[in-house]
Design an enzyme around this catalytic site. Structure first.
Site, PDB file in Angstrom:
ATOM      1  N   ASP A  46       2.991 -20.695  12.057  1.00 14.26           N
ATOM      2  CA  ASP A  46       3.427 -20.093  13.320  1.00 14.26           C
ATOM      3  C   ASP A  46       4.671 -19.254  13.098  1.00 14.26           C
ATOM      4  OD1 ASP A  46       3.449 -19.976  16.387  1.00 14.26           O
ATOM      5  OD2 ASP A  46       5.471 -20.683  15.918  1.00 14.26           O
ATOM      6  N   TYR A  51      11.983 -13.900  15.307  1.00 12.53           N
ATOM      7  CA  TYR A  51      12.645 -14.628  14.235  1.00 12.53           C
ATOM      8  C   TYR A  51      13.212 -13.656  13.203  1.00 12.53           C
ATOM      9  CZ  TYR A  51       9.877 -18.488  16.220  1.00 12.53           C
ATOM     10  OH  TYR A  51       9.296 -19.407  17.065  1.00 12.53           O
ATOM     11  N   LYS A  77       3.751 -14.340  18.247  1.00  9.95           N
ATOM     12  CA  LYS A  77       4.131 -14.299  19.655  1.00  9.95           C
ATOM     13  C   LYS A  77       4.361 -12.864  20.130  1.00  9.95           C
ATOM     14  CE  LYS A  77       6.218 -18.803  18.950  1.00  9.95           C
ATOM     15  NZ  LYS A  77       6.224 -18.807  17.477  1.00  9.95           N
TER      16      LYS A  77
END
Length: 336
Positions: A46, A51, A77
């Site tokens: 994931d 990030y 995401k």
């Protein structure tokens, strides 16, 4: 296909640390950690553009590009688009402060519209060096990043990202979609909608040994009734349950340090690791499909794998409940 059927195994690797969360991680160390996860048999990864402004996706992609694509499941995401221009101001990450101050210097656009969602997916595919995504989470449409404005961000996602991802799932482009958040309320609100319907959600930090009461009483009964699965993110509560000092992405307060000390005393009495207690607790709820643990060193991944398979006696869980360290309503392993 349900989330439990889609995800391979109970342990996933969470890549937030690869975005240089809290510290600058040497490239070689980051890549070696992803490789270690693969060698340990982890097949669910994931990540997110957020990030490190794309850094985690880039590093993950470097390693997974050399692996057979059909042998792993990948989720990322939407909600943040990484721009080519560099950030000149201190970025506003709400309660998360300077979480990724050591990441890429690129500016991030926070947007959950249909156009931004499609652009985010296209760019994630490039950074990840792959031709498809298995799961896409709608990222951080919650109070911790947006305060009183979170409902406006939720509405933007409902009319934008939700509909795009629902269409992509129905077309078979992605396998599943849902929300990836640090608060329960956006998921509760989504599950109350008539449309679109998510397949699951990634809930970070809200179903752990240190924080689970709210999710247990409000969110999880709704999810169980609707057959919606949960991926537990942050099972170590930002690190405090794995030997670190952070809780909720900040230095842990005194009452949390005291609670962890009580947990460690109990695990020591029964000869089990606190990592095993943390992972196995989060997995015990029937809604949980997998736990996603982050790591920045190969040895940490091996610890996570060992913790997952560690034998934790039923007596430990009974004493944990008797000591008031978990909710009386929380499902525990062995039916304790």
């Amino acid at each position: 296909m349900s989330l439990k059927e889609l995800l391979p195994g109970k342990l996933g690797y969470g890549t937030a640390p690869l975005g240089n969360m809290f510290r600058a991680i040497p490239e070689a160390e980051a890549l070696a950690t992803v490789e270690a996860a693969w060698q340990q048999g982890v097949r669910y990864y994931d990540t997110a553009p957020f990030y490190g402004a794309g850094l985690a996706e880039e590093r993950l992609g470097q390693v997974l590009a050399g692996k057979p694509r059909d042998e792993y499941v990948l989720s990322t995401k939407v909600g943040r688009v990484v721009l080519d221009e560099h950030e000149t101001d201190v970025p506003d990450f709400g309660e998360k402060g300077g979480l990724f101050e050591h990441g890429n210097p690129n500016k991030i656009l926070h947007e959950w519209t249909a156009d931004a969602t499609e652009r985010s997916i296209e760019e994630s595919l490039k950074r990840l060096r792959t031709d498809r995504l298995d799961v896409v989470w709608v990222h951080d449409i919650a109070q911790d990043f947006h305060g009183d404005e979170w409902l406006a961000r939720f509405e933007e996602a409902r009319t934008g990202a939700f509909r795009v991802l629902s269409r992509l799932r129905d077309e078979g482009v992605i396998g599943a979609w849902g929300l990836g958040v640090n608060r329960t309320e956006p998921i509760e609100l989504t599950l109350a909608l008539d449309e679109p319907r998510p397949d699951g959600f990634l809930l970070a930090g809200r179903y752990t040994l240190l924080d689970h009461e709210h999710a247990l009483t409000r969110l999880l009964p709704m999810a169980q009734e609707q057959g919606v699965g949960m991926v537990v993110g942050g099972p170590y509560s930002s690190g405090i349950l794995a030997g670190g000092t952070h809780f909720e992405y900040q230095e842990a307060p005194a009452h949390i340090i005291e609670r962890v000390a009580r947990l460690k005393e109990l695990t020591a009495q029964h000869g089990v690791s606190i990592k095993a207690a943390a992972l196995q607790f989060s997995l015990a709820h029937p809604v949980t499909a997998a736990v996603v643990a982050g790591a920045t060193k190969p040895s940490r991944v091996a610890e996570d794998r060992a913790a997952l398979g560690e034998t934790v006696p039923a007596a430990f869980w009974r004493e944990l409940r008797a000591a008031g360290l978990v909710s009386p309503a929380a499902p525990l392993p062995h039916g304790a």
